[in-house]
Structures are given as structure tokens and as C-alpha cells.
Design a protein around this motif. Structure first.
Motif, mmCIF file in Angstrom:
data_model
loop_
_atom_site.group_PDB
_atom_site.id
_atom_site.type_symbol
_atom_site.label_atom_id
_atom_site.label_comp_id
_atom_site.label_asym_id
_atom_site.label_seq_id
_atom_site.Cartn_x
_atom_site.Cartn_y
_atom_site.Cartn_z
ATOM 1 N N SER A 169 -115.216 -32.992 30.922
ATOM 2 C CA SER A 169 -114.585 -34.288 31.120
ATOM 3 C C SER A 169 -114.280 -34.493 32.597
ATOM 4 N N ASP A 209 -112.071 -37.126 33.112
ATOM 5 C CA ASP A 209 -110.846 -37.908 32.953
ATOM 6 C C ASP A 209 -109.679 -37.160 33.588
ATOM 7 N N ASP A 235 -106.684 -36.917 32.464
ATOM 8 C CA ASP A 235 -106.051 -36.149 31.392
ATOM 9 C C ASP A 235 -107.070 -35.996 30.262
ATOM 10 N N PRO A 236 -107.839 -34.917 30.296
ATOM 11 C CA PRO A 236 -108.929 -34.760 29.329
ATOM 12 C C PRO A 236 -108.468 -34.448 27.912
ATOM 13 N N ALA A 252 -109.397 -39.928 26.243
ATOM 14 C CA ALA A 252 -110.305 -39.231 27.156
ATOM 15 C C ALA A 252 -111.728 -39.201 26.598
ATOM 16 N N THR A 253 -112.687 -39.236 27.503
ATOM 17 C CA THR A 253 -114.094 -39.129 27.128
ATOM 18 C C THR A 253 -114.550 -37.691 27.309
ATOM 19 N N LEU A 254 -114.980 -37.057 26.227
ATOM 20 C CA LEU A 254 -115.491 -35.692 26.252
ATOM 21 C C LEU A 254 -116.992 -35.729 26.017
ATOM 22 N N TYR A 295 -113.407 -30.872 34.281
ATOM 23 C CA TYR A 295 -112.614 -30.038 33.387
ATOM 24 C C TYR A 295 -113.508 -29.333 32.376
ATOM 25 N N VAL A 323 -113.050 -28.013 28.805
ATOM 26 C CA VAL A 323 -112.061 -28.331 27.774
ATOM 27 C C VAL A 323 -112.368 -27.559 26.498
ATOM 28 N N THR A 377 -111.569 -27.825 22.808
ATOM 29 C CA THR A 377 -111.010 -28.735 21.810
ATOM 30 C C THR A 377 -110.633 -28.017 20.521
ATOM 31 N N CYS A 383 -107.351 -27.032 28.762
ATOM 32 C CA CYS A 383 -108.433 -27.305 29.694
ATOM 33 C C CYS A 383 -108.150 -26.637 31.030
ATOM 34 N N LYS A 402 -109.367 -27.015 35.175
ATOM 35 C CA LYS A 402 -110.084 -27.817 36.160
ATOM 36 C C LYS A 402 -110.811 -26.920 37.151
#
Length: 248
Positions: free
Chosen positions: A54, A56, A58-59, A64-66, A110, A112, A114, A212, A214
Motif C-alpha cells: 500500500s 496509503d 494509513d494502510p 486504504a487501497t491494498l 508499506y 501489510v 492483513t 504494517c 514502512k
């Protein structure tokens, strides 16, 4: 004449950095492909489907777009530069931060998780191809930020400064040359030698569930390097970074 004597003149070196970060074939990985005419692409492969990328801020937010793939323009040429020319806050913000004067390539994203369980992974950077010994003068910096786990009571961590990154370089021809570069360029800590002619660095990391991390990658041609001479003009380098999930 050494390039280091020309730093004040901003002379274009015409050294192309061609970067290819290859994905893992088994677990999780991301790929950055670059060429003189293409984009810098970040790709994730994960059989469990829990590792994403991501850009974004704030992922872990609901909006947020993953994705499994990111891309950004590459630098088609680079100027001989130095660490001091890179902004202290280079890790702030997301995505591409390439210098408009071709002094450095920089990109933040990031990694991430999930899923709800911790994932251990290998982070490795490699050189797969180089011409005109361009690997002798390139610098590769990895800035790894603090882990952020979603919690309504937890504040998002502040961005890291460039001084918190690790600078990797091919082993210098002498300790005197290494000390000269580190002092003249203002490195906050000694540069770390590549592990071999083809391996830049490797490390084992982990990311908690619903968390996540960075990453900011920065690459430049170090003008204070004593090997930064005219015979490197026109050189190219291809790098590869793998993020591979470790077996449970």
C-alpha cells in the motif's frame, strides 16, 4: 579527474540504475522491475493472501487501497551525488520521491499483513547484473520504519529520518578510502559492506497480524567514492530484493 571533485558542478554522470526486485516463488515476495524505458514495479506474491502493499498514509484503515502491484517511474540517468544531498525527511510521505535533478531514486511503501497471525520473512537485496563496475559506486539505503498495529488507542508512528537507515556499499579498496567517503559524505554510521559481489544484504524480520511496516529505499551514485571516475560513465546496475515468508 575524480567525480568527487566535480560535485559542486552538478555534472551529469549518465549512469543508469536498472533495478529488478524479484518476488519469491514459494511464499511472499515483492518485485521492483526497472529499465531505461519502463516503470519501477512492486509486486507481491503470497499463497496465503495476507501480504499486501500500500502507498496509503494509513494502510490499515477501512478506506486504504491494498494491492499486489505498485509502480513508479525510474531514473533513466543519475548525477553523481552524495548522502548529504538527500533530505533528512526522505521517508515522509508515500510512493515515488525521485529527485528532479536525477541525484537519487527514492520510494516508500508499506508491507501489510492483513492476517491475524505473525509472519516471519527474509528481506534480501541482491545485484543480478552490472556493467562498467557501477556496483563499486552505488549506494543502497534501506530505511525500515516502526511497526504499526491497528489499535484505536495507538497513534500512528512518526516517519523515520534518513539517519535511521542503513547504507550498503561494495567493500572499499582500503580502510582509508572507506573513512574518506564516510567523513566527506557525512554518513551517520559506517557503511555496511555488501555480503558478496552479488548479495547486498539479508535479514530476518517479522510483521505482526493486522500490522504494517514502512520501507523506504534510496539509491544514489556516491561522488565522494574514490572509484567514482569517468570510466564508470554509461555503467548500469540491476538490483533484486526478495521478501520471502519463512516456513512456520
Amino acid at each position: 579527474m575524480k567525480w568527487r571533485t566535480r560535485l559542486v558542478f552538478n555534472r551529469i554522470s549518465k549512469v543508469a540504475i536498472i533495478t529488478c526486485l524479484a518476488a519469491s516463488v514459494t511464499f511472499a515476495g515483492f518485485t521492483i522491475y526497472g529499465s531505461k524505458v519502463g516503470n519501477f514495479v512492486v509486486n507481491v506474491e503470497d499463497t496465503k493472501g495476507s501480504i499486501k502493499l500500500s502507498v496509503d498514509e494509513d494502510p490499515l484503515s477501512e478506506t486504504a487501497t491494498l494491492t499486489n502491484i505498485l509502480s513508479t517511474p525510474v531514473l533513466k540517468k543519475q548525477v553523481d551525488a552524495t548522502y548529504n544531498w538527500i533530505p533528512d525527511n526522505i521517508a515522509e510521505g508515500m510512493g515515488s520521491k525521485n529527485d528532479e535533478n536525477y541525484r537519487y531514486f527514492a520510494y516508500s511503501f508499506y508491507l501489510v499483513n492483513t492476517g491475524e497471525t505473525t509472519i516471519d520473512y527474509d528481506f534480501g537485496a541482491y545485484i543480478t547484473e552490472t556493467t562498467l563496475s557501477a556496483d563499486e559506486i552505488v549506494r543502497f539505503m534501506v530505511i525500515k520504519g516502526e511497526q504499526y498495529t491497528y489499535n484505536e488507542d495507538t497513534e500512528f508512528p512518526a516517519d523515520a529520518y534518513k539517519s535511521q537507515g542503513t547504507i550498503y556499499a561494495k567493500t572499499e579498496s582500503s580502510e582509508e578510502n572507506k573513512a574518506y567517503v564516510e567523513t566527506s559524505a557525512g554518513y551517520p554510521a559506517p557503511q555496511v559492506d555488501f555480503l558478496s559481489d552479488t548479495i547486498i544484504c539479508t535479514s530476518q524480520e517479522s510483521v505482526d497480524g493486522l500490522s504494517c511496516i514502512k520501507y523506504t529505499l534510496v539509491m544514489w551514485i556516491e561522488g565522494y567514492d574514490v572509484d567514482c571516475t569517468d570510466d564508470k560513465i554509461g555503467g548500469t546496475i540491476k538490483m533484486e530484493v526478495n521478501i520471502t515468508q519463512l516456513a512456520e
